[in-house]
Design a protein around this motif. Structure first.
Motif, PDB file in Angstrom:
ATOM      1  N   SER A 327       0.808  -1.216   0.000  1.00  0.00           N
ATOM      2  CA  SER A 327       0.000   0.000   0.000  1.00  0.00           C
ATOM      3  C   SER A 327       0.844   1.270   0.000  1.00  0.00           C
ATOM      4  N   ILE A 328       0.237   2.356  -0.512  1.00  0.00           N
ATOM      5  CA  ILE A 328       0.845   3.666  -0.481  1.00  0.00           C
ATOM      6  C   ILE A 328       0.053   4.527   0.509  1.00  0.00           C
ATOM      7  N   PRO A 329       0.547   5.713   0.924  1.00  0.00           N
ATOM      8  CA  PRO A 329      -0.192   6.535   1.886  1.00  0.00           C
ATOM      9  C   PRO A 329      -1.627   6.796   1.440  1.00  0.00           C
ATOM     10  N   ASP A 330      -2.590   6.493   2.328  1.00  0.00           N
ATOM     11  CA  ASP A 330      -4.001   6.651   1.979  1.00  0.00           C
ATOM     12  C   ASP A 330      -4.774   7.491   2.999  1.00  0.00           C
ATOM     13  N   ARG A 331      -4.067   8.092   3.974  1.00  0.00           N
ATOM     14  CA  ARG A 331      -4.679   9.005   4.947  1.00  0.00           C
ATOM     15  C   ARG A 331      -3.866  10.284   4.970  1.00  0.00           C
ATOM     16  N   ALA A 332      -4.538  11.399   5.300  1.00  0.00           N
ATOM     17  CA  ALA A 332      -3.839  12.676   5.380  1.00  0.00           C
ATOM     18  C   ALA A 332      -4.436  13.509   6.495  1.00  0.00           C
ATOM     19  N   HIS A 343       0.468   6.186   5.845  1.00  0.00           N
ATOM     20  CA  HIS A 343      -0.128   4.866   5.646  1.00  0.00           C
ATOM     21  C   HIS A 343      -1.098   4.618   6.811  1.00  0.00           C
ATOM     22  N   THR A 344      -2.237   4.041   6.540  1.00  0.00           N
ATOM     23  CA  THR A 344      -3.182   3.738   7.617  1.00  0.00           C
ATOM     24  C   THR A 344      -2.530   2.881   8.693  1.00  0.00           C
ATOM     25  N   ASP A 345      -1.765   1.850   8.277  1.00  0.00           N
ATOM     26  CA  ASP A 345      -1.133   0.953   9.253  1.00  0.00           C
ATOM     27  C   ASP A 345      -0.125   1.698  10.119  1.00  0.00           C
ATOM     28  N   CYS A 346       0.630   2.629   9.508  1.00  0.00           N
ATOM     29  CA  CYS A 346       1.611   3.400  10.280  1.00  0.00           C
ATOM     30  C   CYS A 346       0.907   4.305  11.287  1.00  0.00           C
ATOM     31  N   LEU A 347      -0.198   4.928  10.849  1.00  0.00           N
ATOM     32  CA  LEU A 347      -0.940   5.832  11.719  1.00  0.00           C
ATOM     33  C   LEU A 347      -1.543   5.080  12.902  1.00  0.00           C
ATOM     34  N   VAL A 348      -2.072   3.897  12.652  1.00  0.00           N
ATOM     35  CA  VAL A 348      -2.641   3.073  13.729  1.00  0.00           C
ATOM     36  C   VAL A 348      -1.554   2.702  14.736  1.00  0.00           C
ATOM     37  N   GLU A 349      -0.407   2.248  14.229  1.00  0.00           N
ATOM     38  CA  GLU A 349       0.684   1.847  15.122  1.00  0.00           C
ATOM     39  C   GLU A 349       1.190   3.026  15.942  1.00  0.00           C
ATOM     40  N   SER A 360     -12.924   4.037  20.151  1.00  0.00           N
ATOM     41  CA  SER A 360     -14.356   3.785  20.228  1.00  0.00           C
ATOM     42  C   SER A 360     -14.711   2.777  19.148  1.00  0.00           C
ATOM     43  N   PHE A 361     -15.103   1.598  19.592  1.00  0.00           N
ATOM     44  CA  PHE A 361     -15.351   0.485  18.678  1.00  0.00           C
ATOM     45  C   PHE A 361     -14.087   0.239  17.840  1.00  0.00           C
ATOM     46  N   ASP A 362     -14.165   0.375  16.516  1.00  0.00           N
ATOM     47  CA  ASP A 362     -12.994   0.096  15.689  1.00  0.00           C
ATOM     48  C   ASP A 362     -12.348   1.370  15.154  1.00  0.00           C
ATOM     49  N   VAL A 363     -12.527   2.494  15.865  1.00  0.00           N
ATOM     50  CA  VAL A 363     -11.948   3.772  15.435  1.00  0.00           C
ATOM     51  C   VAL A 363     -11.038   4.320  16.535  1.00  0.00           C
ATOM     52  N   LEU A 364      -9.823   4.740  16.145  1.00  0.00           N
ATOM     53  CA  LEU A 364      -8.892   5.380  17.056  1.00  0.00           C
ATOM     54  C   LEU A 364      -8.968   6.891  16.864  1.00  0.00           C
ATOM     55  N   PHE A 365      -9.017   7.632  17.965  1.00  0.00           N
ATOM     56  CA  PHE A 365      -9.048   9.085  17.923  1.00  0.00           C
ATOM     57  C   PHE A 365      -7.761   9.603  18.562  1.00  0.00           C
ATOM     58  N   VAL A 377      -8.752   7.338  12.802  1.00  0.00           N
ATOM     59  CA  VAL A 377      -8.410   6.303  11.828  1.00  0.00           C
ATOM     60  C   VAL A 377      -9.139   5.028  12.186  1.00  0.00           C
ATOM     61  N   LYS A 378      -9.715   4.402  11.173  1.00  0.00           N
ATOM     62  CA  LYS A 378     -10.468   3.170  11.391  1.00  0.00           C
ATOM     63  C   LYS A 378      -9.542   1.980  11.300  1.00  0.00           C
ATOM     64  N   LEU A 379      -9.667   1.065  12.251  1.00  0.00           N
ATOM     65  CA  LEU A 379      -8.829  -0.143  12.269  1.00  0.00           C
ATOM     66  C   LEU A 379      -9.246  -1.075  11.147  1.00  0.00           C
ATOM     67  N   ARG A 380      -8.258  -1.701  10.535  1.00  0.00           N
ATOM     68  CA  ARG A 380      -8.555  -2.681   9.489  1.00  0.00           C
ATOM     69  C   ARG A 380      -9.063  -3.951  10.126  1.00  0.00           C
ATOM     70  N   ARG A 381      -9.983  -4.630   9.434  1.00  0.00           N
ATOM     71  CA  ARG A 381     -10.469  -5.905   9.941  1.00  0.00           C
ATOM     72  C   ARG A 381      -9.416  -6.979   9.720  1.00  0.00           C
TER      73      ARG A 381
END
Length: 382
Positions: A327-332, A343-349, A360-365, A377-381
């Motif tokens: 994947s390439i960067p998909d969040r800004a 990258h979504t994965d980098c932002l989550v980590e 909250s549920f599957d979303v990180l604030f 950012v929404k967590l990937r399933r």
């Protein structure tokens, strides 16, 4: 042995499940092992309770060898030893299968006659046993198209399998009396349908800075176009109606892409099917697109603000793209003065390491790593 050393990767923290992959005669095999025992005090253990799974094709290839595999599991003291034996067994099976599957003399005579009819100058490649063929077709624009054909040993009773770099699957229909020439004629007709589509895509690649796909194929129906300011536009084109309005999706901060999206909505009536896609996008979005030549200069503006790379490698061994670029960067960041991509994965980590992050549920604030602007950012399933 017919392949390189097996790859073994643990699938859990307890080391009781493993993924194994190896090749035999250029064919990839993968297996999963569960219920592995923990080593005993004397260093010896049995694999008799280990469960092994694989895809249906490998399961069929190993049919009739269940007793041998169970016996070897009981005898082997560790998984690497068993996987090496499994590789040897598949090496023997594959060799025997090849010997038993040689075509008949009638097969060779027929295939040679059909190639004569097509013309040997149209043959790009031929396998040693004539079961693997590649034909070349040139379209009106001079593009070369390679049609790969796989023949069964009882051809023509069994229809051939054909593949090509096309945006849609070609249904050539194998009727009684059909030949390889018939098959190629179907592909020539299909290629004729996509002339305008390929013209549109080639013009996109020449005019804009294309972020994805990195190396476009003729079967790819989408392009991700750099817009500048850490933003991009993904367009998906209908190969049978390439001059119609494509499916559009914007990537980037809301502050930057909202005005561009508004222009698309308000100016969509200007879309002219007589024009190329690039001409319509330039007129309707009314922005200056980054040129392909500035790619090297602006790499830093599209790299992830956390890992500082553009493409993440795929580290999931269960995916076909394992070990390749993913994947390439998909969040800004939504702050118009920042807009850094991630990258979504980098932002989550990253967010998970910050104590102020809420879930909250599957979303990180949390906050942007650069400007501290609020981000979600929404967590990937899994």
């Amino acid at each position: 042995m017919g392949g390189k050393e097996p790859l073994l990767l643990p699938l859990d923290a307890d080391l009781t499940s493993y993924y194994a992959s190896f090749s035999v005669h250029d064919k990839e095999f993968s297996f999963r092992f569960f219920n592995l025992p923990h080593p005993s005090e004397d260093g010896r253990s049995s694999l008799k309770d280990v469960k092994m799974t694989c895809d249906p094709e490998n399961r069929q290839l190993l049919a009739g060898f269940d007793d041998i595999l169970q016996h070897r599991l009981k005898e082997c003291q560790d998984l690497p030893s068993f996987v090496l034996e499994l590789q040897d067994i598949l090496d023997d099976i594959s060799f025997a299968h090849v010997k038993l599957s040689l075509p008949s003399p009638n097969f060779y005579r027929r295939v040679i006659q059909e190639i004569d009819s097509i013309g040997w100058n149209n043959l790009a490649h031929v396998g040693a046993d004539l079961t693997q063929l590649k034909f070349r077709i040139f379209d009106h624009a001079g593009r070369e198209h390679i049609i790969e054909v796989a023949l069964a040993v009882n051809y023509p009773k069994v229809e051939p399998k054909a593949t090509a770099d096309m945006p849609c699957v070609v249904d050539f229909g194998w009727d009684e009396g059909a030949t390889l020439k018939t098959l190629l004629h179907h592909y020539e007709e299909a290629i004729l349908q996509y002339q305008d589509f390929w013209t549109i895509m080639e013009d996109l690649d020449k005019t804009f800075w294309i972020m994805e796909p990195e190396n476009p194929c003729r079967s790819d129906t989408f392009r991700r176009i750099a817009l500048g300011g850490h933003c991009s536009l993904s367009v998906t084109i209908d190969p049978l109606a390439p001059r119609s309005i494509p499916e559009c999706r914007f990537f980037g901060s809301d502050a930057t892409i909202t005005p561009i999206r508004s222009k698309l909505t308000s100016n969509i009536y200007k879309w002219n099917k007589a024009k190329l896609l690039t001409e319509n996008l330039i007129e309707i979005l009314d922005i200056v697109f980054p040129l392909p030549e500035v790619n090297a200069q602006d790499d830093i503006s599209v790299s992830c603000g956390i890992c500082y790379t553009f493409r993440l490698p795929d580290n999931d061994p269960t995916n076909k793209s394992f070990g390749k670029e993913g994947s390439i960067p998909d969040r800004a960041c939504d702050n118009g003065n920042c807009g850094r991509p991630f990258h979504t994965d980098c932002l989550v980590e990253w967010m998970r390491t910050i104590s102020t992050t809420r879930q909250s549920f599957d979303v990180l604030f949390g906050e942007c790593p650069y400007c501290s602007h609020p981000m979600a950012v929404k967590l990937r399933r899994a």
